[in-house]
Write an enzyme that holds these catalytic residues in place. Structure first.
Site, mmCIF file in Angstrom:
data_model
loop_
_atom_site.group_PDB
_atom_site.id
_atom_site.type_symbol
_atom_site.label_atom_id
_atom_site.label_comp_id
_atom_site.label_asym_id
_atom_site.label_seq_id
_atom_site.Cartn_x
_atom_site.Cartn_y
_atom_site.Cartn_z
ATOM 1 N N TYR A 52 0.815 -1.207 0.000
ATOM 2 C CA TYR A 52 0.000 0.000 0.000
ATOM 3 C C TYR A 52 0.852 1.261 0.000
ATOM 4 C CZ TYR A 52 -3.187 3.693 1.343
ATOM 5 O OH TYR A 52 -3.870 4.890 1.382
ATOM 6 N N LYS A 66 1.268 4.009 -3.114
ATOM 7 C CA LYS A 66 0.895 5.419 -2.972
ATOM 8 C C LYS A 66 2.093 6.322 -3.277
ATOM 9 C CE LYS A 66 -2.584 6.828 -1.881
ATOM 10 N NZ LYS A 66 -3.780 7.153 -2.711
HETATM 11 N N1 LIG Z 1 -8.784 6.288 4.843
HETATM 12 C C1 LIG Z 1 -7.709 6.957 5.215
HETATM 13 O O1 LIG Z 1 -7.397 7.051 6.413
HETATM 14 C C2 LIG Z 1 -6.837 7.586 4.191
HETATM 15 C C3 LIG Z 1 -7.085 7.455 2.822
HETATM 16 N N2 LIG Z 1 -6.258 8.066 1.921
HETATM 17 C C4 LIG Z 1 -6.504 7.960 0.478
HETATM 18 O O2 LIG Z 1 -7.799 8.486 0.218
HETATM 19 C C5 LIG Z 1 -8.372 7.842 -0.924
HETATM 20 C C6 LIG Z 1 -9.760 7.355 -0.572
HETATM 21 O O3 LIG Z 1 -9.615 6.493 0.518
HETATM 22 P P1 LIG Z 1 -10.905 5.955 1.304
HETATM 23 O O4 LIG Z 1 -12.064 6.826 1.005
HETATM 24 O O5 LIG Z 1 -10.494 5.729 2.717
HETATM 25 O O6 LIG Z 1 -11.095 4.522 0.627
HETATM 26 P P2 LIG Z 1 -12.430 3.809 0.112
HETATM 27 O O7 LIG Z 1 -12.040 2.403 -0.141
HETATM 28 O O8 LIG Z 1 -13.561 4.097 1.028
HETATM 29 O O9 LIG Z 1 -12.708 4.553 -1.256
HETATM 30 C C7 LIG Z 1 -11.993 4.239 -2.414
HETATM 31 C C8 LIG Z 1 -12.973 4.274 -3.575
HETATM 32 O O10 LIG Z 1 -12.257 3.951 -4.764
HETATM 33 C C9 LIG Z 1 -13.038 3.022 -5.499
HETATM 34 N N3 LIG Z 1 -12.177 2.153 -6.317
HETATM 35 C C10 LIG Z 1 -11.341 1.181 -5.880
HETATM 36 N N4 LIG Z 1 -10.771 0.572 -6.928
HETATM 37 C C11 LIG Z 1 -11.245 1.190 -8.054
HETATM 38 C C12 LIG Z 1 -11.046 1.016 -9.435
HETATM 39 N N5 LIG Z 1 -10.245 0.056 -9.901
HETATM 40 N N6 LIG Z 1 -11.706 1.829 -10.294
HETATM 41 C C13 LIG Z 1 -12.549 2.787 -9.840
HETATM 42 N N7 LIG Z 1 -12.795 3.002 -8.542
HETATM 43 C C14 LIG Z 1 -12.144 2.200 -7.665
HETATM 44 C C15 LIG Z 1 -13.778 2.192 -4.461
HETATM 45 O O11 LIG Z 1 -14.926 1.596 -5.021
HETATM 46 C C16 LIG Z 1 -14.097 3.249 -3.404
HETATM 47 O O12 LIG Z 1 -15.345 3.833 -3.641
HETATM 48 C C17 LIG Z 1 -7.407 6.715 -1.288
HETATM 49 O O13 LIG Z 1 -6.629 7.103 -2.403
HETATM 50 C C18 LIG Z 1 -6.525 6.551 -0.055
HETATM 51 O O14 LIG Z 1 -5.241 6.089 -0.399
HETATM 52 C C19 LIG Z 1 -5.185 8.822 2.319
HETATM 53 C C20 LIG Z 1 -4.905 8.972 3.653
HETATM 54 C C21 LIG Z 1 -5.710 8.375 4.687
HETATM 55 C C1 LIG Z 2 -4.912 -3.993 16.410
HETATM 56 C C2 LIG Z 2 -4.214 -2.807 17.007
HETATM 57 C C3 LIG Z 2 -2.700 -2.883 16.776
HETATM 58 C C4 LIG Z 2 -4.795 -1.502 16.449
HETATM 59 O O1 LIG Z 2 -4.270 -0.422 17.175
HETATM 60 C C5 LIG Z 2 -4.456 -1.378 14.958
HETATM 61 C C6 LIG Z 2 -4.841 -0.025 14.395
HETATM 62 C C7 LIG Z 2 -4.631 -0.037 12.865
HETATM 63 C C8 LIG Z 2 -5.759 -0.813 12.202
HETATM 64 C C9 LIG Z 2 -4.533 1.418 12.360
HETATM 65 C C10 LIG Z 2 -3.379 2.170 13.075
HETATM 66 C C11 LIG Z 2 -2.864 3.219 12.079
HETATM 67 C C12 LIG Z 2 -3.836 3.119 10.898
HETATM 68 C C13 LIG Z 2 -3.352 3.626 9.542
HETATM 69 C C14 LIG Z 2 -2.927 5.109 9.603
HETATM 70 O O2 LIG Z 2 -4.034 5.913 10.017
HETATM 71 C C15 LIG Z 2 -2.434 5.577 8.234
HETATM 72 C C16 LIG Z 2 -3.291 5.173 7.077
HETATM 73 C C17 LIG Z 2 -3.240 5.933 5.954
HETATM 74 C C18 LIG Z 2 -3.934 5.556 4.748
HETATM 75 O O3 LIG Z 2 -3.682 6.107 3.673
HETATM 76 C C19 LIG Z 2 -4.876 4.436 4.759
HETATM 77 C C20 LIG Z 2 -5.209 3.930 6.141
HETATM 78 C C21 LIG Z 2 -3.986 3.862 7.078
HETATM 79 C C22 LIG Z 2 -3.002 2.825 6.551
HETATM 80 C C23 LIG Z 2 -4.503 3.468 8.515
HETATM 81 C C24 LIG Z 2 -5.053 2.035 8.508
HETATM 82 C C25 LIG Z 2 -5.396 1.506 9.914
HETATM 83 C C26 LIG Z 2 -4.212 1.640 10.867
HETATM 84 C C27 LIG Z 2 -3.069 0.747 10.431
#
Ligand SMILES: NC(=O)C1=CN([C@@H]2O[C@H](COP(=O)(O)OP(=O)(O)OC[C@H]3O[C@@H](n4cnc5c(N)ncnc54)[C@H](O)[C@@H]3O)[C@@H](O)[C@H]2O)C=CC1
Ligand SMILES: CC(C)[C@@H](O)CC[C@@H](C)[C@H]1CC[C@H]2[C@@H]3[C@H](O)CC4=CC(=O)CC[C@]4(C)[C@H]3CC[C@]12C
Length: 410
Positions: free
Chosen positions: A200, A204
């Protein structure tokens, strides 16, 4: 530490500091009024509606908030295209406003589908991705979606003449690294050895690098492509699946969650509404300040407090009846590592039969156990970003969402 894999095809490891931005300072931004809740109707404004935006991954956790925020706060929007592998039924409710909302079911790994969706758009916000640190998808699939998918988006912009591309990157592009180095109140220029193995973060980092390197490429029509990348820390808020998983785990354990990470290991978190707002703002300002913002990366942050991942979650799960047992981890770290490794082995053994993907695995344990907090004002200096939602508001909204889930869980 972390699963073997990563890198272009899931083998070896990807190393090297992610493409950072040249150190540039820009003008401080103005104040932005707040037009009401994200869930409310469309923005009303006298501005001319002439812009076409495309949001890839627009039905995801973050994507949905970006879509709603654009409708609420981008008055120049004529058409909003929502591109996703899985379209949400909620999109239908958005088709009654002044903006044409076009739902496009498509796959970013399919270049022709991406090109068709991008053609005619002024701005692309690329959030689509496989956010998998639990071993659900293969390294190859993660690469295919996150890297090849991003390549397809870039090439579609170049071929069709779309000039503005905002990429949703991640803090994970920077760290935590495989050496467990803490990142303490860091900013976009803080030196840090960004060494990853997991598919992952590797994917990214590669995608972000492609986006930043594409800045300045001539698109169809001869004008330059302008790109930038946002690096959210751990996003929380309405719709966060991992928060949902923690909540259901706590319900299964009689209202208790057991601490596994010391409270001192702080993680930066950011409310999804503020992440969405930063995407809307950067997409708007990128069109006006291309020379300053083009090719730049921005951490995505707000006033959410620095806490351990588990303590932070309890800000929302506590008011919903869950309790985090003990003020320090019950289980020694070496035993946690053993349990995490056993989970990884079980996942591998059971894969032919079923998907076993618990929260605890070697990678999640390592990330959770490494402090990663950001403290930066670059987005404020470059395009006037200020969080739209206070910590109190973000917390209240998230608690209400968990409570609504609680109602459905009874
Ligand atoms: N959730 C988090 O804590 C963080 C997320 N991000 C980034 O934010 C973005 C969105 O993440 P989330 O909303 O958490 O994930 P999510 O899994 O909820 O949303 C991702 C979306 O992309 C779509 N998708 C996946 N594969 C696809 C494909 N082949 N073609 C078209 N659509 C596709 C999925 O259907 C989904 O709706 C990602 O790029 C992720 O890397 C960055 C930092 C933190
Ligand atoms: C089971 C315990 C060890 C529990 O504490 C595990 C927590 C774990 C699931 C989360 C801890 C840190 C998170 C990640 C972090 O917020 C950074 C992220 C950035 C992204 O772009 C996608 C999500 C994630 C990797 C996020 C995922 C969940 C954790 C690993």
């Amino acid at each position: 530490m972390g699963q073997e894999g990563g890198g272009a095809s899931g083998r070896g490891r990807c190393v090297g500091r992610p493409a950072g931005a040249p150190k540039e300072d820009g003008p401080s931004g103005g104040q932005f009024e707040y037009l009401g809740t994200v869930a409310a109707g469309m923005a009303d404004s006298t501005e001319v509606r002439e812009l076409v935006y495309l949001v890839t991954g627009g039905c995801g956790f973050l994507g949905e908030h970006v879509v709603r925020m654009l409708l609420q706060r981008e008055p120049r929007l004529l058409e909003l295209r929502v591109f996703d592998l899985h379209l949400g039924a909620w999109l239908e409710e958005l088709k009654t406003g002044p903006v044409q909302v076009t739902a496009i079911q498509g796959d970013v790994t399919q270049a022709h589908e991406v090109a068709a969706a991008v053609a005619g758009a002024h701005v692309v916000i690329h959030t689509a991705g496989l956010v998998d640190v639990f071993g659900r998808a293969s390294p190859e699939t993660i690469y295919e979606v996150n890297v090849q998918g991003t390549k397809n988006v870039i090439e579609a912009c170049v071929q069709t003449g779309t000039r503005f591309l905002v990429y949703t990157s991640s803090m994970e592009v920077v760290g935590p690294n495989i050496k467990g180095h803490h990142f303490y109140r860091g900013n976009e220029d803080t030196p840090y050895e960004a060494v990853h193995r997991h598919p992952y973060p590797c994917s990214k980092a590669q995608a972000e690098r492609l986006v930043l390197e594409a800045n300045g490429r001539k698109v169809h029509g001869g004008l330059p492509l302008v790109t930038c990348a946002l690096r959210p820390t751990g996003i929380y808020g309405e719709g966060h699946q991992i928060m949902r998983d923690f909540y259901h785990q706590g319900l299964r354990l009689g209202g208790r969650l057991f601490r596994t990470i010391p409270a001192s290991v702080e993680h930066g978190r950011v409310y999804v509404g503020n992440v969405a707002w930063m995407h809307v703002l950067v997409a708007r300002e990128l069109q006006q300040r291309a020379a300053l913002m083009g090719g730049q990366v921005y951490f995505c942050y707000d006033q959410s407090p620095y806490k351990s991942y588990e303590d932070f979650n309890m800000e929302f799960l506590g008011p919903c009846g869950l309790r985090l047992v003990e003020t320090r981890p019950l289980v020694p770290y070496w035993l946690l590592m053993l349990l995490a490794a056993l989970n990884a082995l079980l996942q591998w053994l059971l894969r032919p039969l079923l998907l076993y993907a618990p929260l605890l695995n070697p990678y999640t344990l390592a990330v959770a156990n490494t402090a990663f907090t950001v403290n930066t004002d670059k987005a404020q200096r470059h395009f006037g970003y200020e969080p739209l939602f206070s910590w109190e508001d973000s917390r209240t909204r998230t608690i209400r969402w968990v409570q609504a889930m609680e109602g459905s869980a009874r």
